[in-house]
Design a protein around this motif. Structure first.
Motif, PDB file in Angstrom:
ATOM      1  N   ALA A 103     -23.796   7.201  -4.709  1.00 31.49           N
ATOM      2  CA  ALA A 103     -23.256   8.194  -3.610  1.00 31.49           C
ATOM      3  C   ALA A 103     -21.649   8.085  -4.228  1.00 31.49           C
ATOM      4  N   LYS A 104     -20.682   9.055  -3.936  1.00 34.29           N
ATOM      5  CA  LYS A 104     -19.311   9.234  -4.106  1.00 34.29           C
ATOM      6  C   LYS A 104     -18.726   7.888  -3.460  1.00 34.29           C
ATOM      7  N   PRO A 105     -17.778   7.365  -4.076  1.00 34.70           N
ATOM      8  CA  PRO A 105     -17.208   5.780  -3.681  1.00 34.70           C
ATOM      9  C   PRO A 105     -16.472   6.204  -2.220  1.00 34.70           C
ATOM     10  N   VAL A 106     -16.308   5.247  -1.514  1.00 39.83           N
ATOM     11  CA  VAL A 106     -15.707   5.378  -0.206  1.00 39.83           C
ATOM     12  C   VAL A 106     -14.175   5.299  -0.733  1.00 39.83           C
ATOM     13  N   VAL A 107     -13.489   6.376  -0.641  1.00 38.16           N
ATOM     14  CA  VAL A 107     -11.963   6.543  -0.778  1.00 38.16           C
ATOM     15  C   VAL A 107     -11.137   7.058   0.186  1.00 38.16           C
ATOM     16  N   TYR A 108      -9.947   6.715   0.203  1.00 38.54           N
ATOM     17  CA  TYR A 108      -9.038   7.325   1.430  1.00 38.54           C
ATOM     18  C   TYR A 108      -7.841   7.411   0.805  1.00 38.54           C
ATOM     19  N   LEU A 109      -7.066   8.622   1.388  1.00 40.97           N
ATOM     20  CA  LEU A 109      -5.584   8.769   0.843  1.00 40.97           C
ATOM     21  C   LEU A 109      -4.810   8.387   2.077  1.00 40.97           C
ATOM     22  N   SER A 129       0.804  -1.365  -0.034  1.00 38.14           N
ATOM     23  CA  SER A 129       0.020  -0.094   0.027  1.00 38.14           C
ATOM     24  C   SER A 129       0.758   1.208  -0.018  1.00 38.14           C
ATOM     25  N   PRO A 130       1.138   1.733  -1.226  1.00 37.93           N
ATOM     26  CA  PRO A 130       2.110   2.968  -1.227  1.00 37.93           C
ATOM     27  C   PRO A 130       1.438   4.157  -0.754  1.00 37.93           C
ATOM     28  N   TYR A 131       2.339   4.979  -0.031  1.00 36.63           N
ATOM     29  CA  TYR A 131       1.893   6.302   0.584  1.00 36.63           C
ATOM     30  C   TYR A 131       1.426   7.368  -0.489  1.00 36.63           C
ATOM     31  N   ASN A 132       0.584   8.143  -0.315  1.00 41.79           N
ATOM     32  CA  ASN A 132       0.390   9.299  -1.047  1.00 41.79           C
ATOM     33  C   ASN A 132      -0.373   8.750  -2.214  1.00 41.79           C
ATOM     34  N   ALA A 133      -1.100   7.651  -2.040  1.00 44.51           N
ATOM     35  CA  ALA A 133      -1.858   7.149  -3.117  1.00 44.51           C
ATOM     36  C   ALA A 133      -3.235   6.856  -2.484  1.00 44.51           C
ATOM     37  N   LEU A 134      -4.150   6.967  -3.474  1.00 46.07           N
ATOM     38  CA  LEU A 134      -5.737   7.133  -3.122  1.00 46.07           C
ATOM     39  C   LEU A 134      -6.189   5.372  -3.394  1.00 46.07           C
ATOM     40  N   PHE A 135      -6.829   5.062  -2.201  1.00 46.25           N
ATOM     41  CA  PHE A 135      -7.294   3.745  -2.053  1.00 46.25           C
ATOM     42  C   PHE A 135      -9.043   3.521  -2.137  1.00 46.25           C
ATOM     43  N   THR A 136      -9.468   2.522  -2.600  1.00 46.75           N
ATOM     44  CA  THR A 136     -11.149   2.073  -2.274  1.00 46.75           C
ATOM     45  C   THR A 136     -11.029   0.769  -2.088  1.00 46.75           C
ATOM     46  N   VAL A 137     -12.152   0.008  -1.495  1.00 45.79           N
ATOM     47  CA  VAL A 137     -12.261  -1.125  -1.274  1.00 45.79           C
ATOM     48  C   VAL A 137     -13.290  -1.737  -2.099  1.00 45.79           C
ATOM     49  N   ASP A 138     -13.436  -2.659  -2.792  1.00 46.11           N
ATOM     50  CA  ASP A 138     -14.564  -3.457  -3.377  1.00 46.11           C
ATOM     51  C   ASP A 138     -15.656  -3.849  -2.729  1.00 46.11           C
ATOM     52  N   SER A 194      -0.817  19.144   2.907  1.00 51.16           N
ATOM     53  CA  SER A 194       0.228  19.896   1.920  1.00 51.16           C
ATOM     54  C   SER A 194      -0.246  19.885   0.266  1.00 51.16           C
ATOM     55  N   ALA A 195       0.560  20.710  -0.198  1.00 47.83           N
ATOM     56  CA  ALA A 195       0.386  20.943  -1.692  1.00 47.83           C
ATOM     57  C   ALA A 195       0.551  19.579  -2.380  1.00 47.83           C
ATOM     58  N   ASP A 196       1.767  18.877  -1.931  1.00 45.05           N
ATOM     59  CA  ASP A 196       1.865  17.769  -2.711  1.00 45.05           C
ATOM     60  C   ASP A 196       0.815  16.677  -2.652  1.00 45.05           C
ATOM     61  N   LEU A 197       0.237  16.560  -1.674  1.00 43.09           N
ATOM     62  CA  LEU A 197      -1.001  15.566  -1.481  1.00 43.09           C
ATOM     63  C   LEU A 197      -2.060  15.928  -2.243  1.00 43.09           C
ATOM     64  N   LEU A 198      -2.514  16.941  -2.576  1.00 44.28           N
ATOM     65  CA  LEU A 198      -3.711  17.585  -3.120  1.00 44.28           C
ATOM     66  C   LEU A 198      -4.071  16.542  -4.700  1.00 44.28           C
ATOM     67  N   PRO A 199      -2.785  16.453  -5.506  1.00 48.77           N
ATOM     68  CA  PRO A 199      -3.277  15.717  -6.531  1.00 48.77           C
ATOM     69  C   PRO A 199      -3.543  14.217  -6.651  1.00 48.77           C
ATOM     70  N   ALA A 200      -3.289  13.810  -5.392  1.00 45.01           N
ATOM     71  CA  ALA A 200      -3.666  12.155  -5.442  1.00 45.01           C
ATOM     72  C   ALA A 200      -5.157  12.008  -5.279  1.00 45.01           C
ATOM     73  N   LEU A 201      -5.721  13.417  -4.694  1.00 48.13           N
ATOM     74  CA  LEU A 201      -7.187  13.403  -4.503  1.00 48.13           C
ATOM     75  C   LEU A 201      -7.995  12.990  -5.837  1.00 48.13           C
ATOM     76  N   ASP A 202      -7.205  13.542  -6.933  1.00 45.77           N
ATOM     77  CA  ASP A 202      -8.007  13.358  -8.276  1.00 45.77           C
ATOM     78  C   ASP A 202      -7.485  12.205  -9.156  1.00 45.77           C
ATOM     79  N   SER A 203      -6.679  11.275  -8.441  1.00 47.27           N
ATOM     80  CA  SER A 203      -6.142  10.051  -9.028  1.00 47.27           C
ATOM     81  C   SER A 203      -7.352   8.908  -9.078  1.00 47.27           C
ATOM     82  N   GLU A 204      -6.979   8.044  -9.840  1.00 46.97           N
ATOM     83  CA  GLU A 204      -8.006   6.782  -9.913  1.00 46.97           C
ATOM     84  C   GLU A 204      -7.390   5.725  -8.696  1.00 46.97           C
ATOM     85  N   PRO A 205      -8.312   5.460  -7.901  1.00 44.47           N
ATOM     86  CA  PRO A 205      -8.041   4.876  -6.695  1.00 44.47           C
ATOM     87  C   PRO A 205      -7.645   3.451  -6.931  1.00 44.47           C
TER      88      PRO A 205
END
Length: 440
Positions: A285-291, A268-277, A416-427
């Motif tokens: 609703a919006k999927p359950v995601v976490y950074l 589970s890499p850091y600074n990556a977005l995850f979800t669970v099947d 922090s600014a470096d984490l924000l792009p991950a929020l728009d990535s594919e989980p």
């Protein structure tokens, strides 16, 4: 073929080694008459803990989820009620947990049956199907599931939909719902196999689910009258409101909140977005995601939010190194290794990998003690009533935070600014049975 059976010679060796260990025999005598936690508790840690904190945001009494698993709903609502206090000046206020509970159950039933329709072409012993059938509906949830309910159904004051016997003791209701949904799964799969529309079956089952919920929990209000008297005796009234209007009036924009988790497993890499099947409650609703972030990021975001005057929703593995009567968490509160004379050490990642850890409970950070810029301990609002701990508020030493805190919900401006792009990535999608999909 290797014979791996346990031999009498081995057992005799175990017994001889134990008998020769004087300390083990003394501990045996103690534990024979006393609970192990009383024997293993480190009194030095207990007597050194001071519940005071330098930053404290709570001004309200504790709540009580009683015999239910609604901690995530209690904590979600508790983390947001400060706005009502600020706007009205009331002395005491609670949102209705029963209102959220009703809609969560109905939505979970729909979510489960929708999954069963989507998986109807798989064998009933397929691992995902079997995992979902093992617990088709329970009381637990996660932050994003709480947000989904609030965005669809709003919130109401507790008096508009008060507790019932079944909201406070959910076992009997849950047993009925679980059987209903398993039977519904049988009928959905039959309809699919016969070429009929399984969604007609789902609609019929959901009507029955609503009936069961209304009998146990009451009927959710569509409107209510909102009025109050503040702590100075002044009367205020806003009149008739809908639950969504009430939420819009008092709650922040929950879409701006981010769920941060600490999952240190190598996979589970850091600074990556995850979800669970198959994890969620509200279809559409919006999927359950976490950074996924290092624990220090969670610590900093939590302390900064508290310093700004706002509480923080959190999820943890609560039963580890905890005394619920005293209201204490510390990483070494119980010296089990010294008591048993064995090695129990595992890293957080290893505990996740081997089934020793998962998120089991949700609460609210309402305070932190900071000395020379470093956090020392935390004040926690639990939902287990006011007869334990510090009138229901617990104290968590920083030594416990790293190992057993898994999740917090904070406003995105705490990232922090470096984490924000991950929020728009594919989980990255984890399987349904992954421990990070556990429900608090």
């Amino acid at each position: 073929m290797t014979d791996d059976s346990l031999t009498g010679e081995e057992v005799r060796g175990f017994a001889a080694a134990f008998s020769a260990d004087r300390t083990a025999r003394i501990v045996q005598n103690a534990v024979a008459e006393t609970p192990i936690d009383k024997v293993a508790m480190d009194r030095e840690i207990v007597t050194s803990i001071d519940p005071s904190v330098s930053v404290k945001v709570d001004t309200w009494p504790i709540t009580n989820q009683k015999k239910s698993g609604r901690c995530w709903l209690f904590s979600g609502l508790n983390s947001l009620k400060s706005a009502v206090y600020e706007h009205t000046g009331v002395e005491e206020f609670e949102f209705s947990q029963n209102y959220q509970h009703f809609w969560d159950k109905l939505e979970k039933a729909n979510y489960f049956l929708t999954s069963m329709i989507e998986l109807a072409d798989r064998d009933v012993d397929d691992r995902t199907v079997r995992y979902l059938l093992s617990n088709p509906i329970d009381d637990g949830g996660q932050w994003n599931m709480f947000v989904a309910l609030v965005e669809k159904y709003g919130v109401v004051p507790k008096y508009a939909m008060p507790e019932t016997e079944s909201s406070s003791n959910t076992r009997a209701m849950n047993q009925t719902l679980q059987k209903l949904l398993r039977r519904g799964t049988r009928d959905v799969r039959r309809a699919f196999a016969e070429g009929a529309d399984p969604r007609a079956v789902k609609a019929a089952v959901l009507e029955q689910v609503y009936r069961v919920l209304a009998i146990h929990l009451g009927t959710p209000p569509q409107r209510f009258v909102w009025q109050w008297r503040n702590k100075d005796g002044e009367f205020g009234r806003e009149g008739e409101m809908t639950p969504l209007e009430f939420a819009a009036r008092y709650l922040p924009d929950l879409s701006e909140y981010v769920c941060l988790v600490n999952d240190p497993r190598p996979t589970s890499p850091y600074n990556a977005l995850f979800t669970v099947d198959r994890l969620g409650n509200v279809v559409g609703a919006k999927p359950v995601v976490y950074l996924n972030v290092p624990i220090e990021v969670i610590r900093r975001a939590t302390s900064e939010t508290l310093e700004s005057g706002k509480p923080v929703w959190m999820g943890c593995d609560t039963a580890k190194q905890c005394d619920s009567k005293l209201g204490i968490w510390d990483g070494r509160l119980f010296d089990y290794e010294g008591t048993y004379g064995i090695d129990l050490e595992m890293t957080k990642a290893e505990e996740l990998q081997y089934g020793e850890a998962q998120m089991t409970h949700a609460m609210v950070f309402t305070g932190v003690d900071i000395l020379d810029g470093k956090t020392r301990r935390w004040r926690i609002e639990n939902s287990w009533g006011d007869e334990i701990a510090d009138k229901g508020f617990f104290t968590m030493n920083d030594s416990w935070f790293d190992q057993h805190v898994f999740e917090v919900a904070v406003h995105r401006d705490r990232l922090s600014a470096d984490l924000l792009p991950a929020l728009d990535s594919e989980p990255i999608v984890l399987p349904a049975w992954d421990p990070m999909g556990s429900l608090a």
